[in-house]
Design an enzyme around this catalytic site. Structure first.
Site, PDB file in Angstrom:
ATOM      1  N   GLY A  12       0.829  -1.203   0.000  1.00  0.00           N
ATOM      2  CA  GLY A  12       0.000   0.000   0.000  1.00  0.00           C
ATOM      3  C   GLY A  12       0.859   1.246   0.000  1.00  0.00           C
ATOM      4  CB  ILE A  42       1.638  -0.297   6.886  1.00  0.00           C
ATOM      5  CG1 ILE A  42       1.150  -1.447   5.987  1.00  0.00           C
ATOM      6  CG2 ILE A  42       2.263   0.798   6.030  1.00  0.00           C
ATOM      7  CD1 ILE A  42       0.077  -1.027   5.012  1.00  0.00           C
ATOM      8  CB  VAL A  47       7.933  13.271   9.784  1.00  0.00           C
ATOM      9  CG1 VAL A  47       7.936  12.236  10.879  1.00  0.00           C
ATOM     10  CG2 VAL A  47       8.812  12.826   8.618  1.00  0.00           C
ATOM     11  CE  LYS A  78       8.775  21.537  -2.944  1.00  0.00           C
ATOM     12  NZ  LYS A  78       9.265  20.126  -2.973  1.00  0.00           N
ATOM     13  N   PRO A  98      12.568  27.606  -8.163  1.00  0.00           N
ATOM     14  CG  PRO A  98      12.076  29.524  -9.407  1.00  0.00           C
ATOM     15  CD  PRO A  98      13.224  28.725  -8.852  1.00  0.00           C
ATOM     16  CB  VAL A 185       2.590 -11.753  -0.026  1.00  0.00           C
ATOM     17  CG1 VAL A 185       3.101 -12.774  -1.046  1.00  0.00           C
ATOM     18  CG2 VAL A 185       1.445 -10.937  -0.610  1.00  0.00           C
ATOM     19  CG  LEU A 333      10.115   3.779  -1.422  1.00  0.00           C
ATOM     20  CD1 LEU A 333      10.036   3.572   0.087  1.00  0.00           C
ATOM     21  CD2 LEU A 333      11.210   4.777  -1.768  1.00  0.00           C
ATOM     22  CB  THR A 344      12.548  13.284  -7.723  1.00  0.00           C
ATOM     23  OG1 THR A 344      13.381  12.411  -6.932  1.00  0.00           O
ATOM     24  CG2 THR A 344      13.284  14.584  -7.977  1.00  0.00           C
ATOM     25  N   GLY A 345      10.277  11.654  -5.682  1.00  0.00           N
ATOM     26  CA  GLY A 345       9.720  10.310  -5.550  1.00  0.00           C
ATOM     27  C   GLY A 345       8.368  10.129  -6.209  1.00  0.00           C
TER      28      GLY A 345
END
Length: 491
Positions: A12, A42, A47, A78, A98, A185, A333, A344-345
């Site tokens: 998830g 999980i 934060v 942002k 920016p 799993v 990830l 950038t994730g």
């Protein structure tokens, strides 16, 4: 399709639920079942995290207005990232990166020209905060929503609580028809050709599906543990492998920018949420222990004797050699991680899902499409890595081994070497960016902001013509000020 096509998402979190939402939305007119399986245990950090404008594209695609989700996720706007102390000199104490909006297209060329002119020794303005609207709005802490008379679109991202965003996306996905299974799993069963067939859970129940998406994070349970796809490490380019994160209930005024401050062995993020502030220290364990890093962070925040809890996060930088193999796709990830700098994730996650939808066929496995997809995503990760590496390679700090070693590191990616050479040779960067394999999120303007922000210039000429500063000649200050009047300040 007479029989339902079944896509199973394992894992998830934000990446998993974002994937579920996009797939169900894309295939809403087709006979496609989407099931998401996640463990009951999980550990979401929560934060405070940031995004690029891609997250707004995601919500716009789903038709979810900000009024529906922002308050639930403690989200704020942002517009900009301000970098403090990265260069190491008083002259270049900070610089801005920016997000580029529609009004900025009038001045991107002028900014590029000024960056070239300054390299040639002329005294001209190269501060991104003066050229681009979002940096100006962030400086004055204004909302990115203009008056109805303002005809241009503003690009912006968000700050948000990741745990709350994940919970919200779960609710949205289930409303779209995604089935949710809370289970672990235990085994993954493949056929003789190496394609995944079934998932066996801890309670011995089984799930069969046609296609599987691995959102299990760094464990890569499907794509690596089962299908043995190797990883490509970025550790030779990026030293950081750890982060200390904490959240402070803060009465500070909410800002519309992220602040990234260079510390002794890495950098600190400051992310403003609606009712709190997220802080973190991204560092290299080769140069500093976790205890030492936490002490440095708490000292800066005056939290030495405070009971605010912290979390230690360990990570590996790199990506998979193949993000899609057979009937398994890695997202989030599971597919790779660069580091939190520049946020950038989710951008990479969103782009990967959309490209998968573009190339995927329910009726056949097209190896050419898979190869094209993998080549595109691998290149996007590499180009993003190059921009992040540049932050460390270009520094002029001399206070710690960490910064000196980053500057002296010879494992510089080829694309970055090319851009540095072009800058040093007083060339425009645009041809080298547009000729990249794919169009990356970091445009020539982003690269100009970076090089200029680090003061990568020759000495000023002894005689100055006093002309040629396009910032003055085009009256950009007046233009930015006029645009600024269409926005209101946060209270």
């Amino acid at each position: 399709m007479n029989e339902p096509y079944h896509i199973a998402i394992v894992g998830g979190g934000t990446a998993g639920w974002m994937t579920a939402c996009l797939l169900k939305h894309a295939y809403k007119a087709l006979n496609v079942n989407v099931t998401l399986i996640e463990s009951k245990n999980i550990n979401t950090i929560g934060v405070g995290e940031g995004s690029t404008p891609t997250l707004k594209l995601f919500f716009d695609r789903l038709g979810l207005d900000e009024s529906i989700w922002m308050d639930k996720c403690e989200a704020t706007h942002k517009l900009n990232i301000r970098f403090e102390d990265w260069q190491g000199t008083s002259e270049y104490k900070h610089y801005d990166h920016p997000f580029i909006s529609q009004p900025d297209v009038f001045h991107e060329r002028a900014y590029s020209t000024n960056c070239l002119t300054r390299r040639l020794g002329l005294e001209v303005n190269t501060k991104a905060e003066d050229f681009f609207l979002n940096a100006s709005l962030a400086k004055e802490n204004k909302h990115p929503t203009p008056s109805e008379n303002f005809p241009f679109k503003i690009a912006y991202g968000y700050h948000f609580d990741a745990a709350k965003l994940s919970a919200l996306l779960q609710s949205v996905a289930i409303d779209l028809g995604v089935k949710h299974i809370s289970n672990e799993v235990d085994k993954v069963i493949c056929d003789d050709g190496g394609y995944i067939n079934d998932l066996i859970f801890n309670d011995c129940s089984t799930l069969n599906a046609d296609f599987f998406i691995d959102c299990t994070g760094f464990s890569k349970k499907l794509i690596k543990q089962t299908l043995n796809v190797p990883s490509i490490s970025f550790s030779d380019n990026l030293f950081n492998d750890s982060a200390i994160a904490l959240k402070v209930n803060s009465a500070l005024p909410v800002k519309t920018q992220t602040i990234s401050t260079a510390l002794s062995s890495g950098w600190q993020w400051q992310i403003p949420l609606q009712n709190s502030t997220g802080y973190g220290y991204v560092f290299s364990s080769r140069y500093q222990s976790a205890d030492s890093a936490e002490y440095e962070l708490r000292s800066r925040l005056n939290l030495i004797d405070n009971d605010v809890s912290s979390k230690l996060i360990k990570f590996e930088t790199g990506q998979l050699k193949e993000h899609w193999r057979k009937n398994c796709l890695a997202i989030g990830l599971s597919q790779g991680f660069i580091e939190p700098l520049e946020a950038t994730g989710l951008h990479l996650t969103y782009n990967s899902i959309l490209r998968f939808i573009k190339y995927f066929s329910f009726f056949e496995t097209n190896s050419n499409h898979i190869k094209k997809f993998n080549k595109t995503i691998v290149n996007e990760f590499e180009l993003t890595r190059d921009y992040i590496v540049a932050h460390y390679k270009l520094n002029q700090r001399s206070d710690t081994d960490y910064w000196r070693d980053n500057r002296k590191n010879n494992n510089t990616p080829m694309h970055l070497k090319t851009l540095i050479k072009a800058w040093v040779n007083n060339e425009r960067l645009e041809p080298y960016i547009s000729n990249s394999v794919i169009k990356n999120q970091f445009s020539a303007t982003s690269w100009n902001c970076l090089f200029a922000g680090y003061g990568q210039f020759n000495q000023l000429a002894s005689e100055q013509p006093r002309v040629g500063d396009l910032y003055k000649e085009l009256k950009i200050a007046s233009f930015i000020k006029g645009c600024n009047l269409n926005f209101i300040k946060r209270e």
